[in-house]
Structures are given as structure tokens and as C-alpha cells.
Design an enzyme around this catalytic site. Structure first.
Site, mmCIF file in Angstrom:
data_model
loop_
_atom_site.group_PDB
_atom_site.id
_atom_site.type_symbol
_atom_site.label_atom_id
_atom_site.label_comp_id
_atom_site.label_asym_id
_atom_site.label_seq_id
_atom_site.Cartn_x
_atom_site.Cartn_y
_atom_site.Cartn_z
ATOM 1 N N ASP A 112 -84.565 55.597 -7.347
ATOM 2 C CA ASP A 112 -84.343 54.269 -6.778
ATOM 3 C C ASP A 112 -85.526 53.847 -5.917
ATOM 4 O OD1 ASP A 112 -81.888 54.064 -7.994
ATOM 5 O OD2 ASP A 112 -80.722 54.574 -6.202
ATOM 6 N N LYS A 148 -87.695 50.957 -7.593
ATOM 7 C CA LYS A 148 -87.160 49.683 -7.119
ATOM 8 C C LYS A 148 -87.547 49.355 -5.680
ATOM 9 C CE LYS A 148 -83.227 50.478 -10.195
ATOM 10 N NZ LYS A 148 -81.764 50.665 -10.301
ATOM 11 N N GLU A 170 -74.858 50.989 -5.175
ATOM 12 C CA GLU A 170 -76.057 50.200 -4.964
ATOM 13 C C GLU A 170 -77.274 51.053 -5.311
ATOM 14 O OE1 GLU A 170 -76.205 47.121 -4.378
ATOM 15 O OE2 GLU A 170 -74.289 46.548 -3.474
ATOM 16 N N CYS A 171 -78.363 50.375 -5.681
ATOM 17 C CA CYS A 171 -79.539 51.088 -6.176
ATOM 18 C C CYS A 171 -80.510 51.491 -5.079
ATOM 19 C CB CYS A 171 -80.278 50.223 -7.198
ATOM 20 S SG CYS A 171 -80.985 48.725 -6.468
ATOM 21 N N GLY A 172 -80.339 50.998 -3.883
ATOM 22 C CA GLY A 172 -81.290 51.288 -2.809
ATOM 23 C C GLY A 172 -81.907 50.030 -2.255
#
Length: 306
Positions: free
Chosen positions: A160, A164, A269-271
Site C-alpha cells: 500500500d 499508493k 482501506e488501502c492506506g
């Protein structure tokens, strides 16, 4: 004294010929006025704004944003909500017609359908899109060579971060982002259930969720009525679409984001929207240590000069 959300405490201007009024303005040139923060909210002000913005429709929220927030961008993964935001912005006219660039994080692991949609969005709206990839990588093969095979399985938080969060932080720094529009909504479930319209992250970036109070049905109704381009995967049962390796179709009755990291009850959540991830906390602690060291060095200089 009210708690600060972002910016420096107010410093009373000194009397001098260039600042006779004692007030700062956009045309002011004194050093004290140049140091004023670009955007400043107290907690009380933020609470007040959210209580008012929550009563507005997304079109009105976006009009407030383009009127009030400098350095405004839209961060988009081309989800349904973000596409509605892009379409609404494209239809706004008048003396304050917005020009909001898009930021797209290419993790190098998107579905082909997502990248095709990106091209269709560019063509439809004539949008300026800033694409950011993992540092030092241009292809999925580059990513695997640098970080190993299937990093999303061996260390998902590190994935992540490098795919991202770090590219997002780089984009914000490069573009001098002060405020960003997101596609998050309360009805998406998970940690988004108590979402506000207006938030401020730990780095002082303002996050605006203009469709926070809309349901998926309202989003789809807008898309159908306005012929908004969407991801071809939607027709195959996908509702929230991320990387190919961590996205699955959603079964009837499941939450909209149930197909993201399916089977992972500890992850929603992805971060990017998870400031409490292990890597985010580590970096935050590093920043606090650097700030403390700088403060001590300044104090030492004052003592030495005394």
C-alpha cells in the site's frame, strides 16, 4: 484558545509604513503577512462548516470548494462517485467555472478496463490528468523486480505504501496540493460510515467528500441520467474497483466495497485513507522526531546568542 487544525498561530503585525492598517490582504508584501497560512481551520470552524455543508447538494458543495479552496485537485481511482464529481464539475459554468485537475495513482496493477476508462474520461471531459506510479517503476515487471513477487501478499502494508501512499504524497508535493476531492461516501460501509464532508489529514491537506451523504442508488441515478462513462467491470458484478489482485465481484446484499480485499476482516482501506497504518505511523513518528530536533537546535542557538 481553540485547537488548531492547520497553519500557524496568528502573530500580531508590527507597526511599519507598509502595514499601516494592521490587516493582511492578498496584496500585502510584509514578511509577517507572507508567513500567514494559505488555509486555516480551528476545530470549531471545521465542525461549523461540516454542519452547514452536510445540508447542501454535491453541486453546491463543489461550488463552495472552487470558491474557497486554493490548490484544489481531484484524486480519483475512477470509481462511480468520483466519476459523478468529475461530471458535475464539467457542467459548472459562470464567472467561477472550475478548472480542477485529476490525480490518478497508477499502481501498475490496475485492470485493463480501468486504464481504458481513464482514456475515455480524458477524451470526454478534456481533463488534465496527473498520473503517478510507484517510484522508480514504469511497469509491473519493474515493480516485481524492485519489490519482489506478489508484495501485496507478503507485506500488504508495504505494498500500500509503495504503490499508493508514497506516489500520492509525491503528487501532493509536486503539485502543491492544498485540498483534494475524494469519492468516499458513508453508504460504502466499513470505516466510512461516519464520514464528514470536510476533513484535514495529518499533513494539513484538506479532504473534501462532496458525495458523502449520497447512496449508491443516487450515484447510479445520476450516472444513468447524464450518460457518465463507467468501468466495463461494473456490468460484471464489480462495484468498487481497485487492483486486479485484490478486487472481486460483489454478491447481492453485500456492501459496495465487500469485493475489496475479500475475506480480510482487518482491512477495508488501502492506506491512502488510513493514517493509522503501520507505515503511516512510522513516518509520522519520524517527522515528530525531526521537528523536536529542529526545535532543540533553535533553542540551543538562542541560548548561545544570549
Amino acid at each position: 484558545m481553540s485547537s488548531q487544525i492547520y497553519g500557524e498561530p496568528y502573530v500580531e503585525a508590527t507597526n511599519n509604513s507598509s502595514n499601516e492598517s494592521g490587516y493582511a490582504s492578498g496584496a500585502s508584501s510584509s514578511s509577517s503577512q507572507e508567513s500567514l497560512p494559505e488555509i486555516y481551520f480551528t476545530k470549531a470552524h471545521l465542525k461549523f462548516l461540516n454542519s452547514r455543508l452536510a445540508k447542501l447538494e454535491p453541486q453546491d458543495i463543489l461550488q463552495w470548494c472552487v470558491t474557497s479552496l486554493p490548490g484544489l485537485y481531484q484524486s480519483t481511482a475512477l470509481g462511480l462517485t468520483g466519476l459523478v464529481t468529475t461530471d458535475i464539475l464539467s457542467k459548472m459554468d459562470g464567472p467561477l467555472k472550475p478548472s480542477v485537475d485529476l490525480i490518478f495513482l497508477d499502481t501498475l496493477h490496475h485492470f485493463d478496463e480501468t486504464l481504458d476508462l481513464l482514456n475515455r474520461v480524458k477524451k470526454r471531459y478534456g481533463a488534465t490528468v496527473h498520473v503517478y506510479k510507484p517510484e522508480g517503476c514504469d511497469t509491473a515487471d519493474d515493480f516485481a523486480a524492485k519489490h519482489g513477487q506478489k508484495l501485496w501478499e507478503t507485506n500488504d502494508e508495504l505494498y500500500d505504501w509503495v504503490a499508493k501512499v508514497e506516489p500520492q504524497n509525491r503528487a501532493y508535493a509536486d503539485l502543491q496540493v492544498k485540498a483534494v476531492l475524494t469519492g468516499r461516501r458513508k453508504s460504502q460501509g466499513g470505516k466510512r460510515g461516519d464520514l464528514d464532508i470536510l476533513e484535514v489529514d495529518d499533513n494539513g491537506v484538506i479532504k473534501v467528500n462532496p458525495l458523502a451523504n449520497w447512496s449508491l442508488a443516487q450515484v447510479q441515478e445520476y450516472i444513468n441520467a447524464n450518460n457518465v462513462p463507467t468501468n466495463a467491470l461494473i456490468e460484471r458484478g464489480y462495484k468498487s474497483i481497485g487492483d486486479w489482485h485484490s478486487t472481486q465481484p460483489v454478491a447481492p446484499g453485500e456492501d459496495e466495497r465487500a469485493g475489496r480485499w475479500k475475506g480480510r476482516t482487518d482491512k477495508s482501506e488501502c492506506g491512502i485513507h488510513n493514517p493509522k497504518s503501520r507505515y503511516a505511523q512510522f513516518l509520522r513518528q519520524q517527522q515528530l522526531q525531526q521537528d523536536a530536533q529542529l526545535s532543540q537546535a533553535l533553542q540551543d542557538m538562542v541560548v548561545a546568542d544570549a
